[in-house]
Design a protein around this motif. Structure first.
Motif, PDB file in Angstrom:
ATOM      1  N   LYS A 156     -24.615  18.568 -53.615  1.00  0.00           N
ATOM      2  CA  LYS A 156     -25.117  17.990 -52.414  1.00  0.00           C
ATOM      3  C   LYS A 156     -24.394  18.575 -50.997  1.00  0.00           C
ATOM      4  O   LYS A 156     -23.370  18.869 -50.947  1.00  0.00           O
ATOM      5  CB  LYS A 156     -24.873  16.505 -52.269  1.00  0.00           C
ATOM      6  CG  LYS A 156     -25.450  15.917 -53.568  1.00  0.00           C
ATOM      7  CD  LYS A 156     -25.970  14.323 -53.246  1.00  0.00           C
ATOM      8  CE  LYS A 156     -26.713  13.673 -54.506  1.00  0.00           C
ATOM      9  NZ  LYS A 156     -25.673  13.086 -55.259  1.00  0.00           N
TER      10      LYS A 156
ATOM     11  N   ASP B 217     -23.500  17.173 -48.297  1.00  0.00           N
ATOM     12  CA  ASP B 217     -22.433  16.262 -47.612  1.00  0.00           C
ATOM     13  C   ASP B 217     -21.110  16.060 -48.483  1.00  0.00           C
ATOM     14  O   ASP B 217     -20.336  15.460 -48.162  1.00  0.00           O
ATOM     15  CB  ASP B 217     -22.860  14.861 -47.120  1.00  0.00           C
ATOM     16  CG  ASP B 217     -23.134  14.185 -48.529  1.00  0.00           C
ATOM     17  OD1 ASP B 217     -23.373  14.515 -49.818  1.00  0.00           O
ATOM     18  OD2 ASP B 217     -23.314  12.838 -48.263  1.00  0.00           O
ATOM     19  N   GLN B 218     -21.150  16.782 -49.214  1.00  0.00           N
ATOM     20  CA  GLN B 218     -19.677  16.786 -50.012  1.00  0.00           C
ATOM     21  C   GLN B 218     -18.418  17.596 -49.313  1.00  0.00           C
ATOM     22  O   GLN B 218     -18.641  18.434 -48.672  1.00  0.00           O
ATOM     23  CB  GLN B 218     -19.910  17.712 -51.287  1.00  0.00           C
ATOM     24  CG  GLN B 218     -20.447  16.738 -52.490  1.00  0.00           C
ATOM     25  CD  GLN B 218     -20.804  17.533 -54.006  1.00  0.00           C
ATOM     26  OE1 GLN B 218     -20.165  18.576 -54.181  1.00  0.00           O
ATOM     27  NE2 GLN B 218     -21.727  17.224 -54.733  1.00  0.00           N
ATOM     28  N   GLN B 219     -17.420  16.820 -49.751  1.00  0.00           N
ATOM     29  CA  GLN B 219     -16.029  17.131 -48.981  1.00  0.00           C
ATOM     30  C   GLN B 219     -15.246  17.131 -49.773  1.00  0.00           C
ATOM     31  O   GLN B 219     -15.034  15.895 -50.672  1.00  0.00           O
ATOM     32  CB  GLN B 219     -16.398  16.216 -47.875  1.00  0.00           C
ATOM     33  CG  GLN B 219     -15.046  16.398 -46.886  1.00  0.00           C
ATOM     34  CD  GLN B 219     -14.714  15.296 -45.874  1.00  0.00           C
ATOM     35  OE1 GLN B 219     -15.602  14.812 -45.567  1.00  0.00           O
ATOM     36  NE2 GLN B 219     -13.787  15.270 -45.375  1.00  0.00           N
TER      37      GLN B 219
ATOM     38  N   GLN C 256     -15.437  24.254 -53.489  1.00  0.00           N
ATOM     39  CA  GLN C 256     -16.216  23.257 -53.931  1.00  0.00           C
ATOM     40  C   GLN C 256     -17.286  23.523 -54.781  1.00  0.00           C
ATOM     41  O   GLN C 256     -18.262  22.919 -55.289  1.00  0.00           O
ATOM     42  CB  GLN C 256     -16.832  22.687 -52.703  1.00  0.00           C
ATOM     43  CG  GLN C 256     -15.711  21.350 -52.315  1.00  0.00           C
ATOM     44  CD  GLN C 256     -16.679  20.541 -51.203  1.00  0.00           C
ATOM     45  OE1 GLN C 256     -16.519  20.706 -50.035  1.00  0.00           O
ATOM     46  NE2 GLN C 256     -17.563  19.749 -51.881  1.00  0.00           N
TER      47      GLN C 256
ATOM     48  N   TRP D  47     -17.301  20.870 -57.056  1.00  0.00           N
ATOM     49  CA  TRP D  47     -17.706  19.542 -56.460  1.00  0.00           C
ATOM     50  C   TRP D  47     -16.611  18.934 -55.963  1.00  0.00           C
ATOM     51  O   TRP D  47     -15.440  19.327 -55.525  1.00  0.00           O
ATOM     52  CB  TRP D  47     -18.509  18.680 -57.549  1.00  0.00           C
ATOM     53  CG  TRP D  47     -19.719  19.536 -58.170  1.00  0.00           C
ATOM     54  CD1 TRP D  47     -20.853  20.133 -57.338  1.00  0.00           C
ATOM     55  CD2 TRP D  47     -19.906  19.523 -59.317  1.00  0.00           C
ATOM     56  NE1 TRP D  47     -21.713  20.537 -58.452  1.00  0.00           N
ATOM     57  CE2 TRP D  47     -21.214  20.289 -59.627  1.00  0.00           C
ATOM     58  CE3 TRP D  47     -19.243  19.261 -60.579  1.00  0.00           C
ATOM     59  CZ2 TRP D  47     -21.576  20.528 -61.013  1.00  0.00           C
ATOM     60  CZ3 TRP D  47     -19.759  19.486 -61.958  1.00  0.00           C
ATOM     61  CH2 TRP D  47     -21.033  20.384 -61.932  1.00  0.00           C
ATOM     62  N   GLU D  48     -16.734  17.718 -55.970  1.00  0.00           N
ATOM     63  CA  GLU D  48     -15.968  16.520 -55.235  1.00  0.00           C
ATOM     64  C   GLU D  48     -15.222  15.942 -56.444  1.00  0.00           C
ATOM     65  O   GLU D  48     -15.372  15.884 -57.609  1.00  0.00           O
ATOM     66  CB  GLU D  48     -16.446  15.415 -54.448  1.00  0.00           C
ATOM     67  CG  GLU D  48     -17.342  15.899 -53.416  1.00  0.00           C
ATOM     68  CD  GLU D  48     -17.857  14.705 -52.635  1.00  0.00           C
ATOM     69  OE1 GLU D  48     -17.420  14.332 -51.472  1.00  0.00           O
ATOM     70  OE2 GLU D  48     -18.789  14.112 -53.075  1.00  0.00           O
TER      71      GLU D  48
ATOM     72  N   PRO E  27     -20.821  16.078 -58.849  1.00  0.00           N
ATOM     73  CA  PRO E  27     -21.633  16.444 -57.793  1.00  0.00           C
ATOM     74  C   PRO E  27     -22.065  14.902 -57.241  1.00  0.00           C
ATOM     75  O   PRO E  27     -22.659  14.929 -56.009  1.00  0.00           O
ATOM     76  CB  PRO E  27     -22.828  17.081 -58.365  1.00  0.00           C
ATOM     77  CG  PRO E  27     -22.855  16.780 -59.635  1.00  0.00           C
ATOM     78  CD  PRO E  27     -21.591  16.453 -60.152  1.00  0.00           C
TER      79      PRO E  27
ATOM     80  N   ARG F 153     -12.460  10.133 -51.727  1.00  0.00           N
ATOM     81  CA  ARG F 153     -12.518  10.212 -50.403  1.00  0.00           C
ATOM     82  C   ARG F 153     -12.534   8.458 -49.928  1.00  0.00           C
ATOM     83  O   ARG F 153     -12.022   8.376 -48.694  1.00  0.00           O
ATOM     84  CB  ARG F 153     -13.999  10.783 -49.795  1.00  0.00           C
ATOM     85  CG  ARG F 153     -13.739  11.933 -48.785  1.00  0.00           C
ATOM     86  CD  ARG F 153     -14.957  12.268 -48.242  1.00  0.00           C
ATOM     87  NE  ARG F 153     -16.004  12.544 -49.265  1.00  0.00           N
ATOM     88  CZ  ARG F 153     -17.352  12.591 -48.815  1.00  0.00           C
ATOM     89  NH1 ARG F 153     -17.705  11.990 -47.548  1.00  0.00           N
ATOM     90  NH2 ARG F 153     -18.408  12.844 -49.678  1.00  0.00           N
TER      91      ARG F 153
END
Lengths: 329, 127
Positions: free
Chosen positions: A319, A321-323, B29, B32-33, B56, B84
Protein backbone atom coordinates in the motif's frame (compact mmCIF):
# COMPACT_ATOMS: atom_id res chain seq x y z
CA UNK A 1 17.08 -25.50 14.65
CA UNK A 2 19.85 -24.34 13.96
CA UNK A 3 22.22 -21.83 15.48
CA UNK A 4 25.59 -23.46 15.63
CA UNK A 5 28.23 -22.35 18.08
CA UNK A 6 30.34 -20.99 15.29
CA UNK A 7 29.50 -17.46 14.19
CA UNK A 8 31.42 -16.19 11.21
CA UNK A 9 32.95 -12.73 11.77
CA UNK A 10 35.07 -10.90 9.23
CA UNK A 11 34.31 -7.37 10.50
CA UNK A 12 35.83 -7.79 13.93
CA UNK A 13 38.92 -5.62 13.49
CA UNK A 14 36.89 -2.62 12.31
CA UNK A 15 34.91 -2.21 15.51
CA UNK A 16 37.48 -3.35 18.05
CA UNK A 17 38.79 0.14 18.64
CA UNK A 18 35.49 1.96 19.22
CA UNK A 19 35.66 3.78 22.55
CA UNK A 20 32.46 3.68 24.60
CA UNK A 21 31.33 6.12 27.30
CA UNK A 22 32.79 4.50 30.44
CA UNK A 23 29.84 5.48 32.69
CA UNK A 24 27.24 4.05 30.30
CA UNK A 25 29.36 0.96 29.73
CA UNK A 26 29.70 0.37 33.47
CA UNK A 27 25.95 0.72 33.95
CA UNK A 28 25.30 -1.64 31.03
CA UNK A 29 27.69 -4.28 32.37
CA UNK A 30 26.27 -3.96 35.88
CA UNK A 31 22.77 -4.57 34.56
CA UNK A 32 23.91 -7.75 32.82
CA UNK A 33 25.85 -8.87 35.90
CA UNK A 34 22.63 -8.49 37.96
CA UNK A 35 20.95 -10.88 35.53
CA UNK A 36 18.68 -8.22 34.00
CA UNK A 37 17.86 -8.29 30.30
CA UNK A 38 18.81 -5.62 27.79
CA UNK A 39 15.85 -4.33 25.76
CA UNK A 40 15.93 -2.88 22.23
CA UNK A 41 15.97 0.81 23.03
CA UNK A 42 18.45 0.63 25.90
CA UNK A 43 21.91 2.07 25.43
CA UNK A 44 24.32 -0.67 24.38
CA UNK A 45 27.94 -0.78 23.19
CA UNK A 46 28.36 -0.72 19.41
CA UNK A 47 30.17 -4.04 19.56
CA UNK A 48 27.35 -5.67 21.54
CA UNK A 49 24.81 -4.54 18.96
CA UNK A 50 27.00 -5.64 16.05
CA UNK A 51 27.73 -9.06 17.53
CA UNK A 52 24.08 -9.70 18.34
CA UNK A 53 22.88 -8.69 14.88
CA UNK A 54 25.51 -10.96 13.34
CA UNK A 55 24.65 -13.87 15.59
CA UNK A 56 20.85 -13.62 15.43
CA UNK A 57 20.94 -12.96 11.70
CA UNK A 58 23.12 -16.00 11.02
CA UNK A 59 20.82 -18.03 13.21
CA UNK A 60 17.79 -16.81 11.22
CA UNK A 61 19.50 -17.62 7.91
CA UNK A 62 20.29 -21.10 9.21
CA UNK A 63 16.61 -21.67 9.92
CA UNK A 64 15.41 -20.54 6.53
CA UNK A 65 18.16 -22.35 4.60
CA UNK A 66 17.81 -25.37 6.89
CA UNK A 67 14.28 -25.79 5.61
CA UNK A 68 15.67 -26.67 2.16
CA UNK A 69 17.53 -29.99 2.65
CA UNK A 70 14.56 -31.38 4.59
CA UNK A 71 11.84 -29.77 2.52
CA UNK A 72 13.14 -31.69 -0.46
CA UNK A 73 11.89 -34.93 1.14
CA UNK A 74 8.31 -33.81 1.84
CA UNK A 75 7.01 -35.11 -1.50
CA UNK A 76 8.78 -38.43 -1.00
CA UNK A 77 8.07 -39.04 2.70
CA UNK A 78 7.19 -42.70 3.40
CA UNK A 79 3.57 -42.39 4.46
CA UNK A 80 1.08 -39.72 5.34
CA UNK A 81 1.96 -39.40 9.05
CA UNK A 82 5.64 -38.82 8.24
CA UNK A 83 4.70 -36.35 5.53
CA UNK A 84 2.46 -34.33 7.89
CA UNK A 85 5.17 -34.27 10.55
CA UNK A 86 7.87 -33.18 8.12
CA UNK A 87 5.67 -30.43 6.68
CA UNK A 88 4.99 -29.18 10.21
CA UNK A 89 8.69 -29.24 11.04
CA UNK A 90 9.76 -27.41 7.89
CA UNK A 91 7.06 -24.81 8.46
CA UNK A 92 8.37 -24.39 12.02
CA UNK A 93 11.88 -23.70 10.72
CA UNK A 94 10.62 -20.93 8.46
CA UNK A 95 8.58 -19.59 11.38
CA UNK A 96 11.73 -19.62 13.52
CA UNK A 97 13.54 -17.62 10.86
CA UNK A 98 10.76 -15.03 11.08
CA UNK A 99 10.98 -14.87 14.88
CA UNK A 100 14.75 -14.47 14.72
CA UNK A 101 14.69 -11.90 11.93
CA UNK A 102 12.29 -9.85 14.01
CA UNK A 103 14.59 -10.12 17.06
CA UNK A 104 17.51 -8.89 14.93
CA UNK A 105 15.34 -6.13 13.47
CA UNK A 106 14.89 -4.64 16.94
CA UNK A 107 18.64 -3.90 16.79
CA UNK A 108 18.22 -1.75 13.70
CA UNK A 109 18.89 -3.94 10.65
CA UNK A 110 15.89 -4.41 8.37
CA UNK A 111 14.73 -7.84 7.25
CA UNK A 112 15.26 -6.84 3.64
CA UNK A 113 18.91 -6.01 4.34
CA UNK A 114 19.45 -9.30 6.12
CA UNK A 115 17.93 -11.34 3.30
CA UNK A 116 19.92 -9.39 0.72
CA UNK A 117 23.10 -10.18 2.63
CA UNK A 118 22.11 -13.83 2.72
CA UNK A 119 21.41 -14.25 -0.98
CA UNK A 120 24.39 -12.17 -1.98
CA UNK A 121 26.62 -14.50 0.01
CA UNK A 122 27.76 -11.77 2.40
CA UNK A 123 26.14 -13.21 5.48
CA UNK A 124 26.68 -16.82 6.58
CA UNK A 125 24.54 -19.63 7.93
CA UNK A 126 25.26 -22.95 9.57
CA UNK A 127 27.58 -25.04 7.41
CA UNK A 128 25.58 -28.23 7.87
CA UNK A 129 23.00 -27.04 5.35
CA UNK A 130 25.53 -26.95 2.57
CA UNK A 131 25.52 -30.74 2.47
CA UNK A 132 23.00 -32.72 0.40
CA UNK A 133 20.25 -34.86 1.89
CA UNK A 134 20.60 -37.93 -0.28
CA UNK A 135 18.10 -40.35 1.25
CA UNK A 136 15.14 -40.40 3.62
CA UNK A 137 17.57 -41.44 6.37
CA UNK A 138 19.20 -38.01 6.08
CA UNK A 139 15.90 -36.56 7.30
CA UNK A 140 16.25 -38.81 10.34
CA UNK A 141 19.82 -37.72 11.05
CA UNK A 142 19.12 -34.03 10.51
CA UNK A 143 15.92 -34.04 12.57
CA UNK A 144 17.39 -36.13 15.37
CA UNK A 145 21.03 -35.08 15.69
CA UNK A 146 21.34 -31.64 14.13
CA UNK A 147 18.23 -30.43 15.87
CA UNK A 148 19.59 -31.95 19.09
CA UNK A 149 22.87 -30.09 18.62
CA UNK A 150 20.96 -26.89 17.91
CA UNK A 151 18.89 -27.34 21.07
CA UNK A 152 22.06 -27.60 23.17
CA UNK A 153 23.19 -24.27 21.72
CA UNK A 154 19.80 -22.58 21.85
CA UNK A 155 18.95 -23.55 25.41
CA UNK A 156 22.26 -21.98 26.44
CA UNK A 157 21.61 -18.84 24.39
CA UNK A 158 18.08 -18.46 25.74
CA UNK A 159 19.67 -17.52 29.08
CA UNK A 160 21.57 -14.69 27.40
CA UNK A 161 21.23 -10.96 28.00
CA UNK A 162 19.24 -9.67 25.03
CA UNK A 163 15.49 -9.77 25.78
CA UNK A 164 14.04 -10.20 22.28
CA UNK A 165 16.49 -13.00 21.39
CA UNK A 166 15.74 -14.86 24.64
CA UNK A 167 11.99 -14.59 24.07
CA UNK A 168 12.32 -15.88 20.50
CA UNK A 169 14.51 -18.78 21.65
CA UNK A 170 12.11 -19.85 24.37
CA UNK A 171 9.41 -20.36 21.80
CA UNK A 172 11.85 -21.96 19.36
CA UNK A 173 13.21 -24.46 21.90
CA UNK A 174 9.69 -25.55 22.73
CA UNK A 175 9.00 -26.33 19.06
CA UNK A 176 12.43 -27.88 18.50
CA UNK A 177 11.68 -30.54 21.06
CA UNK A 178 9.03 -31.87 18.68
CA UNK A 179 11.58 -31.86 15.83
CA UNK A 180 14.02 -33.86 17.89
CA UNK A 181 11.33 -36.39 18.83
CA UNK A 182 10.15 -36.85 15.25
CA UNK A 183 13.77 -37.18 14.02
CA UNK A 184 14.52 -39.71 16.75
CA UNK A 185 11.38 -41.64 15.84
CA UNK A 186 12.43 -41.96 12.17
CA UNK A 187 15.98 -42.83 13.25
CA UNK A 188 14.78 -45.59 15.58
CA UNK A 189 12.31 -47.02 13.04
CA UNK A 190 15.05 -47.26 10.41
CA UNK A 191 17.71 -48.55 12.80
CA UNK A 192 15.43 -51.30 14.12
CA UNK A 193 14.04 -52.11 10.66
CA UNK A 194 15.18 -54.27 7.76
CA UNK A 195 18.89 -54.69 6.87
CA UNK A 196 18.37 -52.23 3.98
CA UNK A 197 16.88 -49.64 6.33
CA UNK A 198 19.69 -50.14 8.84
CA UNK A 199 22.29 -49.73 6.09
CA UNK A 200 20.55 -46.56 4.93
CA UNK A 201 20.62 -44.89 8.34
CA UNK A 202 24.22 -46.02 8.91
CA UNK A 203 25.21 -44.50 5.57
CA UNK A 204 23.48 -41.23 6.45
CA UNK A 205 25.25 -41.02 9.82
CA UNK A 206 28.60 -41.76 8.15
CA UNK A 207 28.11 -38.79 5.85
CA UNK A 208 26.73 -36.43 8.52
CA UNK A 209 29.07 -37.18 11.41
CA UNK A 210 31.79 -34.76 10.34
CA UNK A 211 29.37 -31.85 9.69
CA UNK A 212 27.83 -32.56 13.11
CA UNK A 213 31.27 -32.39 14.76
CA UNK A 214 31.85 -29.14 12.88
CA UNK A 215 28.52 -27.78 14.08
CA UNK A 216 29.70 -26.23 17.34
CA UNK A 217 32.70 -24.64 15.69
CA UNK A 218 36.43 -25.06 16.24
CA UNK A 219 37.85 -25.83 19.66
CA UNK A 220 37.98 -22.90 22.07
CA UNK A 221 41.75 -23.18 21.90
CA UNK A 222 41.52 -22.07 18.26
CA UNK A 223 38.94 -19.28 18.53
CA UNK A 224 39.60 -15.99 20.28
CA UNK A 225 37.55 -13.03 21.52
CA UNK A 226 34.98 -15.01 23.48
CA UNK A 227 35.76 -13.38 26.85
CA UNK A 228 33.88 -10.09 26.35
CA UNK A 229 31.03 -11.91 24.61
CA UNK A 230 30.73 -14.26 27.57
CA UNK A 231 30.75 -11.34 30.05
CA UNK A 232 28.04 -9.61 28.04
CA UNK A 233 26.08 -12.88 27.92
CA UNK A 234 26.04 -12.92 24.14
CA UNK A 235 27.82 -16.25 24.05
CA UNK A 236 26.67 -18.48 26.88
CA UNK A 237 28.75 -21.63 26.53
CA UNK A 238 32.03 -22.47 24.89
CA UNK A 239 32.15 -24.53 21.68
CA UNK A 240 33.93 -27.37 23.47
CA UNK A 241 31.46 -27.42 26.37
CA UNK A 242 28.50 -27.60 24.01
CA UNK A 243 30.12 -30.36 21.94
CA UNK A 244 30.85 -32.37 25.10
CA UNK A 245 27.30 -31.91 26.32
CA UNK A 246 25.94 -33.06 22.95
CA UNK A 247 28.15 -36.17 22.91
CA UNK A 248 27.15 -36.99 26.49
CA UNK A 249 23.49 -36.91 25.64
CA UNK A 250 23.40 -38.44 22.17
CA UNK A 251 26.25 -40.93 21.70
CA UNK A 252 24.39 -43.45 23.92
CA UNK A 253 21.15 -42.90 22.00
CA UNK A 254 22.90 -43.68 18.69
CA UNK A 255 24.67 -46.74 20.05
CA UNK A 256 21.63 -48.23 21.81
CA UNK A 257 20.04 -49.01 18.44
CA UNK A 258 23.22 -50.60 17.11
CA UNK A 259 24.36 -47.80 14.81
CA UNK A 260 28.12 -47.24 14.66
CA UNK A 261 29.60 -43.76 14.97
CA UNK A 262 32.19 -43.46 12.18
CA UNK A 263 35.05 -42.43 14.46
CA UNK A 264 37.04 -45.33 15.96
CA UNK A 265 38.74 -42.89 18.35
CA UNK A 266 35.54 -41.63 19.91
CA UNK A 267 35.51 -42.58 23.58
CA UNK A 268 35.02 -41.05 26.98
CA UNK A 269 38.21 -40.69 28.95
CA UNK A 270 37.34 -42.12 32.40
CA UNK A 271 39.92 -39.91 34.12
CA UNK A 272 38.91 -36.54 32.69
CA UNK A 273 35.29 -37.59 32.09
CA UNK A 274 35.59 -35.88 28.70
CA UNK A 275 34.93 -37.23 25.24
CA UNK A 276 37.96 -37.68 23.01
CA UNK A 277 37.60 -37.91 19.25
CA UNK A 278 39.36 -37.52 15.93
CA UNK A 279 39.51 -33.82 15.06
CA UNK A 280 37.22 -33.24 12.09
CA UNK A 281 38.78 -31.67 9.00
CA UNK A 282 38.75 -27.95 9.84
CA UNK A 283 40.07 -27.00 6.40
CA UNK A 284 36.91 -28.40 4.89
CA UNK A 285 34.91 -26.42 7.46
CA UNK A 286 36.50 -23.12 6.38
CA UNK A 287 36.17 -24.01 2.68
CA UNK A 288 32.43 -24.57 3.10
CA UNK A 289 32.11 -21.22 4.91
CA UNK A 290 33.85 -19.57 1.97
CA UNK A 291 31.13 -20.93 -0.29
CA UNK A 292 32.84 -24.05 -1.63
CA UNK A 293 30.65 -26.71 -0.01
CA UNK A 294 28.69 -29.22 -2.08
CA UNK A 295 25.40 -27.28 -1.92
CA UNK A 296 26.26 -23.61 -1.21
CA UNK A 297 25.45 -22.47 -4.75
CA UNK A 298 22.19 -24.41 -4.88
CA UNK A 299 20.97 -23.14 -1.50
CA UNK A 300 21.56 -19.50 -2.36
CA UNK A 301 20.12 -19.85 -5.86
CA UNK A 302 16.94 -21.46 -4.50
CA UNK A 303 16.58 -18.78 -1.81
CA UNK A 304 17.15 -16.06 -4.37
CA UNK A 305 14.60 -17.58 -6.76
CA UNK A 306 12.06 -17.68 -3.91
CA UNK A 307 12.52 -13.94 -3.30
CA UNK A 308 12.46 -13.15 -7.03
CA UNK A 309 9.39 -15.25 -7.74
CA UNK A 310 7.51 -13.78 -4.80
CA UNK A 311 8.22 -10.19 -5.77
CA UNK A 312 5.06 -9.61 -7.82
CA UNK A 313 2.86 -10.91 -5.00
CA UNK A 314 4.51 -8.67 -2.42
CA UNK A 315 4.29 -5.75 -4.79
CA UNK A 316 0.62 -6.28 -5.53
CA UNK A 317 -0.18 -6.25 -1.81
CA UNK A 318 1.82 -3.18 -0.95
CA UNK A 319 0.00 0.00 0.00
CA UNK A 320 1.15 3.51 -0.75
CA UNK A 321 1.01 4.81 2.81
CA UNK A 322 3.16 2.12 4.40
CA UNK A 323 5.94 3.25 6.61
CA UNK A 324 8.49 0.98 8.26
CA UNK A 325 8.85 1.19 12.05
CA UNK A 326 11.41 -0.85 13.98
CA UNK A 327 9.53 -3.41 16.10
CA UNK A 328 9.24 -2.74 19.81
CA UNK A 329 10.14 -6.09 21.25
CA UNK B 1 25.97 -22.78 -15.55
CA UNK B 2 22.69 -24.24 -14.26
CA UNK B 3 22.18 -25.69 -10.79
CA UNK B 4 22.05 -29.51 -10.80
CA UNK B 5 20.24 -30.72 -7.72
CA UNK B 6 19.31 -34.07 -6.18
CA UNK B 7 15.86 -32.56 -5.97
CA UNK B 8 14.24 -32.74 -9.42
CA UNK B 9 11.99 -29.80 -8.52
CA UNK B 10 15.08 -27.63 -8.08
CA UNK B 11 16.70 -28.88 -11.29
CA UNK B 12 13.51 -28.12 -13.22
CA UNK B 13 13.80 -24.44 -12.20
CA UNK B 14 17.02 -24.25 -14.28
CA UNK B 15 18.52 -21.77 -11.84
CA UNK B 16 21.76 -20.06 -12.74
CA UNK B 17 24.73 -20.34 -10.43
CA UNK B 18 24.93 -16.85 -8.96
CA UNK B 19 28.34 -15.26 -9.40
CA UNK B 20 29.97 -12.97 -6.88
CA UNK B 21 27.87 -10.36 -5.05
CA UNK B 22 24.93 -9.59 -7.34
CA UNK B 23 22.76 -6.53 -6.74
CA UNK B 24 20.36 -6.38 -3.84
CA UNK B 25 17.21 -8.31 -4.59
CA UNK B 26 15.05 -6.63 -1.97
CA UNK B 27 14.45 -2.94 -1.46
CA UNK B 28 13.34 -1.04 1.60
CA UNK B 29 9.89 -2.20 2.71
CA UNK B 30 9.62 -5.00 0.17
CA UNK B 31 8.61 -6.99 3.24
CA UNK B 32 6.06 -4.33 4.23
CA UNK B 33 5.38 -2.97 7.70
CA UNK B 34 5.29 -4.77 11.02
CA UNK B 35 2.29 -5.54 13.21
CA UNK B 36 2.35 -6.50 16.88
CA UNK B 37 0.44 -9.70 17.62
CA UNK B 38 -1.59 -10.29 20.80
CA UNK B 39 -2.67 -13.83 21.53
CA UNK B 40 -5.41 -15.14 23.82
CA UNK B 41 -5.08 -18.76 24.80
CA UNK B 42 -8.40 -19.35 26.55
CA UNK B 43 -11.61 -17.44 27.08
CA UNK B 44 -11.26 -15.46 30.28
CA UNK B 45 -7.50 -15.10 30.01
CA UNK B 46 -5.87 -11.88 28.84
CA UNK B 47 -4.36 -11.23 25.42
CA UNK B 48 -0.55 -11.26 25.58
CA UNK B 49 2.01 -9.74 23.25
CA UNK B 50 3.71 -12.63 21.44
CA UNK B 51 5.74 -10.92 18.70
CA UNK B 52 5.39 -9.36 15.29
CA UNK B 53 4.58 -10.25 11.71
CA UNK B 54 5.47 -8.42 8.51
CA UNK B 55 2.35 -7.75 6.47
CA UNK B 56 0.87 -5.38 3.89
CA UNK B 57 -2.34 -4.78 5.87
CA UNK B 58 -3.95 -5.61 9.20
CA UNK B 59 -6.10 -8.27 7.52
CA UNK B 60 -3.06 -10.03 6.06
CA UNK B 61 -1.22 -9.59 9.35
CA UNK B 62 -3.99 -11.55 11.03
CA UNK B 63 -3.68 -14.33 8.43
CA UNK B 64 0.10 -14.52 8.98
CA UNK B 65 -0.29 -14.31 12.76
CA UNK B 66 -2.60 -17.33 12.77
CA UNK B 67 0.14 -19.34 11.01
CA UNK B 68 3.01 -17.96 13.05
CA UNK B 69 1.56 -17.82 16.57
CA UNK B 70 -1.33 -20.28 16.44
CA UNK B 71 0.48 -23.43 15.27
CA UNK B 72 0.68 -24.99 18.73
CA UNK B 73 -1.56 -25.41 21.74
CA UNK B 74 -4.74 -23.48 22.31
CA UNK B 75 -5.85 -20.23 20.72
CA UNK B 76 -9.25 -18.58 20.96
CA UNK B 77 -8.48 -15.07 19.75
CA UNK B 78 -5.84 -12.71 18.37
CA UNK B 79 -5.43 -8.97 18.02
CA UNK B 80 -3.27 -7.13 15.51
CA UNK B 81 -1.89 -3.62 16.06
CA UNK B 82 0.28 -1.71 13.64
CA UNK B 83 3.66 -1.15 15.35
CA UNK B 84 3.44 2.49 14.30
CA UNK B 85 0.34 2.93 16.48
CA UNK B 86 2.00 1.77 19.69
CA UNK B 87 3.15 4.58 21.94
CA UNK B 88 5.87 3.11 24.13
CA UNK B 89 7.45 4.55 27.23
CA UNK B 90 11.20 5.05 27.24
CA UNK B 91 13.13 2.54 29.36
CA UNK B 92 15.15 5.42 30.79
CA UNK B 93 11.98 6.81 32.35
CA UNK B 94 11.51 3.79 34.57
CA UNK B 95 12.63 5.83 37.61
CA UNK B 96 9.14 7.32 37.68
CA UNK B 97 8.15 3.95 39.10
CA UNK B 98 11.27 3.31 41.16
CA UNK B 99 9.60 4.05 44.52
CA UNK B 100 6.29 2.34 43.73
CA UNK B 101 7.23 -0.98 45.37
CA UNK B 102 8.04 0.99 48.57
CA UNK B 103 4.57 2.52 48.83
CA UNK B 104 3.35 0.05 51.40
CA UNK B 105 0.28 2.16 52.18
CA UNK B 106 -1.05 0.93 48.80
CA UNK B 107 -0.51 -2.69 49.77
CA UNK B 108 -2.54 -4.99 52.05
CA UNK B 109 0.75 -6.11 53.61
CA UNK B 110 1.25 -2.50 54.75
CA UNK B 111 -1.44 -2.94 57.40
CA UNK B 112 -0.47 -5.06 60.42
CA UNK B 113 -2.64 -4.77 63.53
CA UNK B 114 -2.33 -8.19 65.14
CA UNK B 115 0.26 -6.90 67.63
CA UNK B 116 -2.09 -4.12 68.68
CA UNK B 117 -4.96 -6.56 69.12
CA UNK B 118 -2.85 -8.99 71.14
CA UNK B 119 -1.62 -6.17 73.37
CA UNK B 120 -5.15 -4.92 73.84
CA UNK B 121 -6.42 -8.35 74.78
CA UNK B 122 -3.77 -8.63 77.48
CA UNK B 123 -4.45 -5.18 78.84
CA UNK B 124 -7.00 -4.17 81.53
CA UNK B 125 -9.03 -2.33 78.95
CA UNK B 126 -10.17 -5.68 77.55
CA UNK B 127 -13.24 -6.83 79.42
Amino acid sequence: MYGGGYIHDDQKKKTDSIAEDPALLAEFEARIARGEKIEPRDWMPTEYRRQLIRMIEQHAHSEIIGALPEGTWITRAPGFRRKLALMAKVQDEVGHAQLLYSAAETLGKSREDMINDLINGKSKYSNVFNYPSKTWADVAVIGFLIDAAAIVNQVANSKGSYGPYCRALERICYEESFHLKQGHSIFVYLATGTPTQRAMVQDALNRWWQPIMHFFGPSDKMSQHTETLMRWKVKMASNDDMRQQFLNMYVPKIREVGITIPDPNLHKNPETNMWEFTEPDWNEFYEVIKGNGPCNAERLAVRRAAEDNGAWVRDALRKADQQYVTPLA
Amino acid sequence: MKIKSLDPRVSRLELDVVDKQPDAVLHVQDHWETYQVFHQRKRGEKHSSVGIVHAPSAEMALVFAKEQYGRRGETVNMWIVNTRDVLAMDYDDYDVFATTPDKMYRDPAGYKVNDKIAEFKKSNLHV
